[in-house]
Structure formats: C-alpha cells, structure tokens
Design a protein around this motif. Structure first.
Motif, PDB file in Angstrom:
ATOM      1  N   HIS A   1      -3.939   3.286   5.202  1.00  8.01           N
ATOM      2  CA  HIS A   1      -3.515   3.665   3.851  1.00  8.01           C
ATOM      3  C   HIS A   1      -4.638   3.454   2.846  1.00  8.01           C
ATOM      4  CE1 HIS A   1       0.907   2.694   5.073  1.00  8.01           C
ATOM      5  NE2 HIS A   1       0.445   3.774   5.673  1.00  8.01           N
ATOM      6  N   LEU A   2      -5.366   2.344   2.991  1.00 11.50           N
ATOM      7  CA  LEU A   2      -6.434   2.037   2.035  1.00 11.50           C
ATOM      8  C   LEU A   2      -7.606   3.007   2.141  1.00 11.50           C
ATOM      9  CD1 LEU A   2      -6.357  -1.852   2.190  1.00 11.50           C
ATOM     10  CD2 LEU A   2      -5.557  -0.365   0.333  1.00 11.50           C
TER      11      LEU A   2
ATOM     12  N   LYS B   1      -1.838  -0.533   6.996  1.00 13.39           N
ATOM     13  CA  LYS B   1      -2.387  -0.846   5.670  1.00 13.39           C
ATOM     14  C   LYS B   1      -3.846  -0.437   5.564  1.00 13.39           C
ATOM     15  CE  LYS B   1      -3.039  -5.782   6.619  1.00 13.39           C
ATOM     16  NZ  LYS B   1      -2.276  -5.778   7.860  1.00 13.39           N
TER      17      LYS B   1
ATOM     18  N   GLU C   1      -5.141   1.801  -4.483  1.00 16.74           N
ATOM     19  CA  GLU C   1      -4.230   1.032  -5.320  1.00 16.74           C
ATOM     20  C   GLU C   1      -3.269   0.218  -4.462  1.00 16.74           C
ATOM     21  OE1 GLU C   1      -4.702   4.337  -5.618  1.00 16.74           O
ATOM     22  OE2 GLU C   1      -6.000   4.288  -7.378  1.00 16.74           O
ATOM     23  N   VAL C   2      -3.071  -1.045  -4.850  1.00 16.97           N
ATOM     24  CA  VAL C   2      -2.181  -1.938  -4.122  1.00 16.97           C
ATOM     25  C   VAL C   2      -1.344  -2.759  -5.093  1.00 16.97           C
ATOM     26  CG1 VAL C   2      -3.754  -2.147  -2.146  1.00 16.97           C
ATOM     27  CG2 VAL C   2      -3.865  -3.833  -3.987  1.00 16.97           C
TER      28      VAL C   2
ATOM     29  N   THR D   1       4.878  -2.340   2.646  1.00 18.51           N
ATOM     30  CA  THR D   1       4.630  -3.707   2.201  1.00 18.51           C
ATOM     31  C   THR D   1       4.667  -4.641   3.404  1.00 18.51           C
ATOM     32  OG1 THR D   1       5.703  -3.182   0.108  1.00 18.51           O
ATOM     33  CG2 THR D   1       5.382  -5.513   0.605  1.00 18.51           C
TER      34      THR D   1
ATOM     35  N   HIS E   1      -5.769   5.642  -0.327  1.00 17.53           N
ATOM     36  CA  HIS E   1      -5.359   5.158  -1.651  1.00 17.53           C
ATOM     37  C   HIS E   1      -5.803   3.708  -1.814  1.00 17.53           C
ATOM     38  CE1 HIS E   1      -2.756   8.590  -2.425  1.00 17.53           C
ATOM     39  NE2 HIS E   1      -2.213   8.423  -1.250  1.00 17.53           N
TER      40      HIS E   1
ATOM     41  N   ARG F   1      -6.969  -2.803  -7.171  1.00 14.40           N
ATOM     42  CA  ARG F   1      -7.609  -1.867  -6.253  1.00 14.40           C
ATOM     43  C   ARG F   1      -8.218  -2.657  -5.105  1.00 14.40           C
ATOM     44  NH1 ARG F   1      -8.219   3.194  -7.792  1.00 14.40           N
ATOM     45  NH2 ARG F   1     -10.147   3.534  -6.654  1.00 14.40           N
TER      46      ARG F   1
ATOM     47  N   THR G   1       0.862  -1.173   0.000  1.00 18.11           N
ATOM     48  CA  THR G   1       0.000   0.000   0.000  1.00 18.11           C
ATOM     49  C   THR G   1       0.901   1.225   0.000  1.00 18.11           C
ATOM     50  OG1 THR G   1      -0.095   0.045   2.436  1.00 18.11           O
ATOM     51  CG2 THR G   1      -1.826  -1.208   1.296  1.00 18.11           C
TER      52      THR G   1
END
Length: 156
Positions: A64-65, A61, A70-71, A39, A68, A90, A30
């Motif tokens: 972060h999600l 994580k 995107e992963v 990571t 964002h 995503r 992330t």
C-alpha cells in the motif's frame, strides 16, 4: 530534521509522549489502490515526530505504501476510552542503514519481548523499515480536573 509536535511542558503532550515512547503496539492505517483502509498493529520506535516500524517486505501495508504514502496511527485507548492518542502523516519505505538511531531505540524497547532472539535474527524477517513523519497528532485524556485536549499542530 523535523520539528517536534509535542511540547513536553504541556501536561497532555508529556503524557502522550510517554505513551508513544512506552506502549508496545500502535495501529498503523494504510489504504490500498482502491482507497480501502487497512489497519494493523505494529511495533514501533518513537522520536517526535517520527515513528519507525519494521515490517516483512511482503505485507499488504508495504504494498500500500508503494502507492499511497498517507497513513494514520492510533494507540489503544487507555483509561476506559478516556486516554486517546491518534495521528496522521506520510510514510516512506527505508533501508536498515538509514535508521540506526531508531533501530537502537527499537532494540532497547523490545528486548524483553524478543527474549533470547537477537534483534539481528528478528530483522531477517522484519527487514523493511517504514519511517512515518507525523504532521498531525490529537491527544486527550480525562483527569480529575476535567478533559485535557490537544490537536497538533495548533490551528489559528
């Protein structure tokens, strides 16, 4: 429903699918609000092209999600670095009631690692499902016939 990325009639795809179904750990990448990568190794269930991860709700994580979606993902390399599966997509935070099929698959996959701990007890800590829909997968492996390589979806 999202179409699968892998074609089980293609050898490298079938191999990548088997690894995704059976490997215990995948690395989930992330990014934080400043774009710094993060990571971590996670347990996961696989149903092409969807990975489902269960996390503590207070982890980096998950935070972060929220910013964002995107992963990136990557299995540990096997075959001394000649057996690679990576991807991206995503992610979205979900609820336990929305991931019943993944939860069943996850419970079967990790029962030996959970030992005597019931899955319900484990989920009291790892209560936040993360659903990742992969839109990109790259797999390669060395064989006696040479290198098998796939980048999905195929371009061109």
């Amino acid at each position: 429903m999202t179409d699968p990325l892998l074609d089980p009639t293609v050898a490298v795809d079938a191999h990548a699918g088997e690894r995704l179904a059976t490997e215990p750990i995948i690395w989930l990448g992330t990014v934080d609000g400043d774009g710094r990568p993060h990571t971590v190794p996670v347990w996961f269930a696989w149903a092409d092209p969807v990975l489902t991860v269960f996390s503590r709700p207070d982890t980096a994580k998950v935070g972060h999600l929220r910013v964002h979606a995107e992963v990136s993902v990557a299995l540990d390399t096997a075959g001394q670095g000649a057996d690679v599966v990576t991807g991206g997509g995503r992610a979205r935070l979900s609820e336990l009631g929305e991931v019943d099929d993944a939860l069943d698959a996850f419970g079967r996959k990790y029962a030996p690692l959970l030992g005597d701990q019931p899955l319900d007890a484990w989920l009291m800590t790892f209560s936040t499902p993360i659903v990742v829909v992969l839109d990109r997968l790259v797999a390669w492996r060395g064989t006696s016939a040479g290198l098998e390589y796939r980048s999905l979806p195929s371009r061109g």
